[in-house]
Each structure stands twice: as C-alpha cells, then as structure tokens.
Design an enzyme around this catalytic site. Structure first.
Site, PDB file in Angstrom:
ATOM      1  CE  LYS A  94      -4.076  -1.879   2.274  1.00  0.00           C
ATOM      2  NZ  LYS A  94      -4.879  -1.756   3.475  1.00  0.00           N
ATOM      3  CG  HIS A 147       2.826   4.995   6.805  1.00  0.00           C
ATOM      4  ND1 HIS A 147       2.054   4.799   5.691  1.00  0.00           N
ATOM      5  CD2 HIS A 147       2.285   4.222   7.774  1.00  0.00           C
ATOM      6  CE1 HIS A 147       1.093   3.930   5.970  1.00  0.00           C
ATOM      7  NE2 HIS A 147       1.215   3.561   7.226  1.00  0.00           N
ATOM      8  CG  HIS A 181      -0.311   7.429   4.340  1.00  0.00           C
ATOM      9  ND1 HIS A 181      -0.134   7.907   5.622  1.00  0.00           N
ATOM     10  CD2 HIS A 181      -0.970   6.255   4.449  1.00  0.00           C
ATOM     11  CE1 HIS A 181      -0.684   7.051   6.468  1.00  0.00           C
ATOM     12  NE2 HIS A 181      -1.186   6.033   5.780  1.00  0.00           N
TER      13      HIS A 181
HETATM   14  N1  ARG Z   1      -0.001  -0.268   9.806  1.00  0.00           N
HETATM   15  C1  ARG Z   1      -0.837   0.676  10.477  1.00  0.00           C
HETATM   16  C2  ARG Z   1      -1.283   1.768   9.535  1.00  0.00           C
HETATM   17  O1  ARG Z   1      -0.648   2.011   8.552  1.00  0.00           O
HETATM   18  C3  ARG Z   1      -0.167   1.323  11.661  1.00  0.00           C
HETATM   19  C4  ARG Z   1       0.186   0.386  12.782  1.00  0.00           C
HETATM   20  C5  ARG Z   1       0.255   1.077  14.093  1.00  0.00           C
HETATM   21  N2  ARG Z   1       0.594   0.216  15.160  1.00  0.00           N
HETATM   22  C6  ARG Z   1      -0.207  -0.632  15.811  1.00  0.00           C
HETATM   23  N3  ARG Z   1       0.275  -1.380  16.757  1.00  0.00           N
HETATM   24  N4  ARG Z   1      -1.488  -0.710  15.537  1.00  0.00           N
HETATM   25  O2  ARG Z   1      -2.275   2.414   9.786  1.00  0.00           O
END
Ligand code: ARG
Length: 586
Positions: A138, A144, A141
C-alpha cells in the site's frame, strides 16, 4: 554549571523558607533570552514556592515576593536580586557564568544538558517505541513519514536519557489484501520487476487487481481463495507472501537508512495470526467475549455493562481484526521484553483504536497498561499526531517515502547550486539529502504534534527563518570557523573576554538547554527543542556577525572561538536528537 547556580540560589532560599535545597532546585529556572532586552539569568516563581506550601499564604504574591527578596543577599555567585512579576530574578557572577558554561560543555560533550540535576532520580527502564509501521503493497503516506520521524525522535530522547530502547516496526503484513495481492501477482506479476523495483511493482499489482476485483467476481473470489490458503498454511502461497514481505523490508531499510532511522525488530500483524486464537479463547474463559445480534464478537467496554461501548475482536465470519492482533502483540511484548513503557506513534485517527486496546487489556486483568512509569504517564501510551495536507512531488501524489526523499534532495541541490561553497563540496548530493531531511523534520516538528499542517516545499526549504536549512547552515558556518582557527589559537581561556551582550545572551541561552530537554522528556513534544535550537542559531548568527575571531587579540579570539565551538556542539547534539545529521560544510 546551571547546577552550581541553581544550587546556590536554592540554598539561599532554603535558609529563609526552611524547605530543603533539593526540593527547591527544580523550581529555579533559567530566564528565556529575549532578543529585545537583556535579562537576568534565573528566576523562581513565588507562586510555585507558595503552592508547594513553602511560604505562608495570606498577603499578595507581589508583596510576598518583595518580602522574600529582602531576606536574600548577594554573594560570590549571585550578584543581583530583583523582584519581577510574581517572580524573584537573579543575576549570577558574569565571570563564573562564562567559565562554568564553557567548562561544562567541553567536559560533558554529548551528555551536556542530560547529566543535569534536573534528571536526578529520573526513572530509567526498558522502553519499546513502535513507529513507522507501513502496510506492504500500500501507499507509504505522509502519516507514515510523520510516524517514522516522530517515533525516531522519541526513541532518541529516551535512549539519551539512559533507557534501554527497543525500536519496533509493526508492518501491515497480513489481512485480506494479501489474498488479492497474491492472486493478482499470479495473474500479471513479474519476478523481474519485483526484483528491480519491489515496492513499486507490488503497489502496481495491488492497485490493478483491486480495480479488476471491483467488476470481476472471479478475481474477487481468487483473492479470497488465496487468503484462505495463506491462513491455512499452504506452502506455495506462504512462500510468495514471505517473498513480498522480505523484499519489501529490504527496500524499506535502504530508505530508512537515508533518513538515519533504524529498527531493532521488524514485527508485523502476521506474527500474531495464531496468537489471536489464544486471545479469543482467553477472553471467552474470562466471560468477556460477547456476541452482538449480527454475530460479531465484542468486548464490553461500557462502564455499566450495557454494551453501550464495545470493542470488536471477531468478525461474524470467524476472522480476526486489527485490534485482535494488537491485543496479542501487546501481551506478547510484555512477556518477551517485560517493558517499563511502550509507546505507539500513529496519526490521531487511531486514538480510539488505542483507547480500545488499552481498555481491553485492562479488563483482561493486565493492569500493567495503567501503572505509571514517568510522571503521570501510563506504561502503555499512544502518541498521536495530526494530518499533513498537500504533500505532493513533481510527479504527483506521494506514494513512496523514496519519492519524498528524492524530491527534498533534488530541490535542495538546486537551491544550493547558487552558492559558491557548494562547488567545493565532496558529496553535494549527500549534503543536499541531509539538509533536505533536516528541512522536512523541522517543518514537521515546529508545532504541537497534534496539529494538522499544510505542506509547502518552498517554505520547507527556505534558508532563513525557522527552517532546518537555517539550522544546518548555522552549524556549517560554525564548523568552518572552527576549521579556520583550530590550530592557530593558543591561549588560556579568559572568561573576562566573553562579556559582550551578544556573548552573554548566548551563554544564558546555553544555560537553559537542560530545562528544554527536561520539558521534552515530560511531554515528548519536539517543538520545545526545535524552538530552542532556532533561537540558538539566531543568537549565534548575531554573535558571529559582531564578535569577530579573526583580527581580535589572541586572548579575545580564543574566548570567542571556544564560545562558537561550544555553541556548535550543543546545536549538533540537539539536531541529532531530532534525527538530523548535522553537516559540516554546505
Ligand atoms: N499499519 C498501520 C497503519 O498504517 C499502523 C500500525 C500502528 N501500530 C499498531 N500497533 N497498531 O495504519
């Protein structure tokens, strides 16, 4: 340094108030430097002394300030005492000020400001910082990117303060999207493209297959099939998934390295696929797993037990959710690392997700989520941040972190081409990258983390004003001064040579560094440090313009040289904490 000053002032106060010196030390603070007028060096707020029950209440603050100040006397350290607005202000011996600040900076090096009495008794332990956490195939963005630089900053600060820090990247590497991705790859994926440009290719396949699945039921089904095989442990599907994952991580690593970021562990949602079953079993055992009318498995989080607030942990079709995996991950990390604190860094849209996570853990009896670690903060803590709008590159919307990095570098290179020193640089690209990253970071850290902001390349890369370019530029200029005089000046340091107002202002500002770090350590907001470093750079520029090293008597030149060297050192330490690599030439 500040130590002796704070201690002397606190000791005087202690005699009058009968409160211990140790208790009063943190209440003595350095006065922020103002560009407009000269200030005294330290102050105490009479209110804070009052609040702590150190002073009899009754009369007004102002009259109490006066009364208190009349009982204090000047000595070898304190040379002036004045009443301010609800404060008592102190000026310290000017020669001592110069001597101690300079001595302390050179002695402590990168520990300057950290080895301070303000951090005495500061609790240290094992701290997990989970950040960045992109989703494979994905978009990477702006959120991140923010998580990456904010998380890195928090980890840096925690580490500098002596904690044992574990940096975890929790990848979005599981879920139904991998079904579609796998199915798509089998249809039109290319091993060659995957090797050449993995992130790009996986993203293309993912976008393409999603588009097809919207109209083509067979594709949709193939995706579901593939995911079912994955969950069932089918070897071939798992191998493909594993390849996507490891190839993506290799790519991420390259870019994180350009950003100066590293991780101790690449974890991910996939790790907890099996563990979620144990969690569901445990919830059931404890009588906490409820079913809604639609057949969704939930945990009741309402205060009255009427399901007015709940967290979903199981879909009607029997699959688990993002939250279920996070519950399993938190418990697993506690077992594995026995951490004292765990910090999650994501955008604010996930606030309620983390509230639910901590809520469920608490109901399950894991009371460690709540126990305080530092100050009033809990052991598990979510640090949310606001959204960035309008982050685009010349090619269009940002899809990959690499695009942002390349854009920052190329724009910076273009800006730098105008300056003649750039032509003498050994590695202009590398310099442009470090300056570009500094610019991105400062733009991002200037305001409160929770605020949204509008992204603007021109503003980000300005060489003057509150920018990372200005910080880098100031640092490089101070380094160039050092290179010029390094081997030339041989004189004893004479503090009497640092008494010009511009030098005093710099010294006063350097005196406050530990307080700023302390503030950051409390609320984890980088803006305090950013504002401090920008002010430091401004004061350094003013001093640089007026206090010449070249052409001054050797004793004066030496003192000024050391002042600039000390300033460069603090600037460099602060920038590194923010995640910036200071450049020595630009
Ligand atoms: N991969 C998730 C996202 O892009 C963020 C993860 C954040 N960490 C967690 N432990 N939920 O939205």
């Amino acid at each position: 340094m500040a130590c002796l000053f704070r201690r002397s002032i606190a000791a005087q106060l202690s005699k009058v108030l009968g409160t211990s010196t140790e208790k009063l030390i943190p209440m003595v603070s350095a006065v922020p430097v103002s560009k407009k007028q000269q200030t005294l060096d330290f102050r105490i707020s009479v209110n804070s002394v009052l609040e702590k029950g150190c002073l009899r209440s009754g009369s007004t603050v102002q009259s109490q300030a006066r009364q208190l100040s009349e009982q204090l006397t000047c000595d070898d350290v304190v040379t002036e005492i004045a009443v301010g607005q609800g404060t008592i202000n102190f000026k310290v011996n000017r020669s001592l000020l110069a001597e101690l600040v300079m001595q302390e900076i050179s002695k402590k090096g990168s520990k300057y400001g950290i080895e301070s009495e303000l951090f005495q008794g500061y609790p240290c332990g094992r701290v997990i910082v989970e950040f960045s956490s992109p989703n494979i195939a994905k978009k990477f963005h702006a959120g991140h990117l923010r998580s990456t630089i904010i998380g890195n900053f928090i980890a840096n600060i925690k580490q500098a303060l002596g904690n044992d820090v574990i940096r975890i990247n929790y990848l979005g590497d599981w879920g139904t999207q991998f079904g579609l991705l796998g199915a798509g790859f089998q249809l039109f994926g290319s091993e060659v493209k995957l090797k050449a440009n993995p992130l790009q290719h996986l993203f293309e396949v993912y976008v393409e297959v999603n588009k097809m699945a919207e109209t083509n039921e067979d594709i949709h089904k193939a995706g579901q099939e593939f995911f079912k095989k994955l969950e069932g442990g089918d070897e071939h599907s798992l191998r493909l998934w594993q390849q996507f994952r490891s190839i993506s991580i290799e790519e991420y690593k390259k870019i994180y390295q350009r950003l100066g970021v590293h991780f101790d562990e690449y974890s991910g949602e996939s790790f907890y696929q099996e563990k979620t079953q144990e969690i569901l079993w445990l919830l059931d055992q404890k009588g906490l797993l409820k079913k809604t009318m639609q057949g969704t498995g939930v945990v009741d989080l309402s205060p009255n037990g009427d399901l007015s607030a709940y967290a979903k942990v199981l879909r009607p079709d029997g699959t688990t959710l993002y939250l279920t995996r996070d519950i399993a991950a938190a418990i697993d990390r506690m077992e594995k690392y026995n951490f004292d604190q765990m910090i999650y860094v994501t955008d604010k849209e996930q606030c309620s997700h983390f509230q639910q996570l901590f809520g469920v853990l608490k109901i399950m009896g894991y009371n460690w989520t709540e126990r305080a670690f530092t100050g009033h903060f809990c052991r598990c803590r979510h640090v949310p941040f606001g959204l960035v709008k309008g982050m685009k590159t010349r090619k269009g919307d940002v899809v990959f972190l690499e695009d942002v990095m390349n854009e920052a570098r190329s724009r910076m290179l273009q800006n730098m081409a105008a300056s003649k020193t750039t032509k003498e640089l050994e590695d202009p690209e590398g310099t442009a990258e470090k300056v570009g990253v500094a610019a991105l970071i400062i733009q991002d850290f200037k305001g409160p983390l929770l605020s949204d902001y509008e992204f603007d390349w021109d503003r980000v890369l300005q060489s003057h004003g509150d920018t990372g370019v200005f910080l880098q530029y100031t640092h490089a200029r101070l380094c160039s001064l050092q290179r010029t005089f390094e081997n030339r000046i041989e004189e004893q340091f004479n503090p009497a040579c640092l008494q010009d107002p511009q030098a005093i202002a710099l010294l006063q500002h350097l005196l406050r560094y530990d307080e700023v770090l302390f503030q950051v350590s409390e609320d984890l907001q980088p803006k305090h440090l950013v504002n401090y470093l920008i002010m430091l750079s401004r004061l350094a520029s003013i001093a640089h313009r007026t206090l010449h090293v070249k052409g001054s008597l050797s004793e004066v030149a030496m003192a000024r040289y050391l002042l600039f060297k000390g300033t460069a050192s603090v600037l460099s330490n602060g920038m590194k904490l923010l995640g910036i690599t200071p450049v020595e030439k630009m």
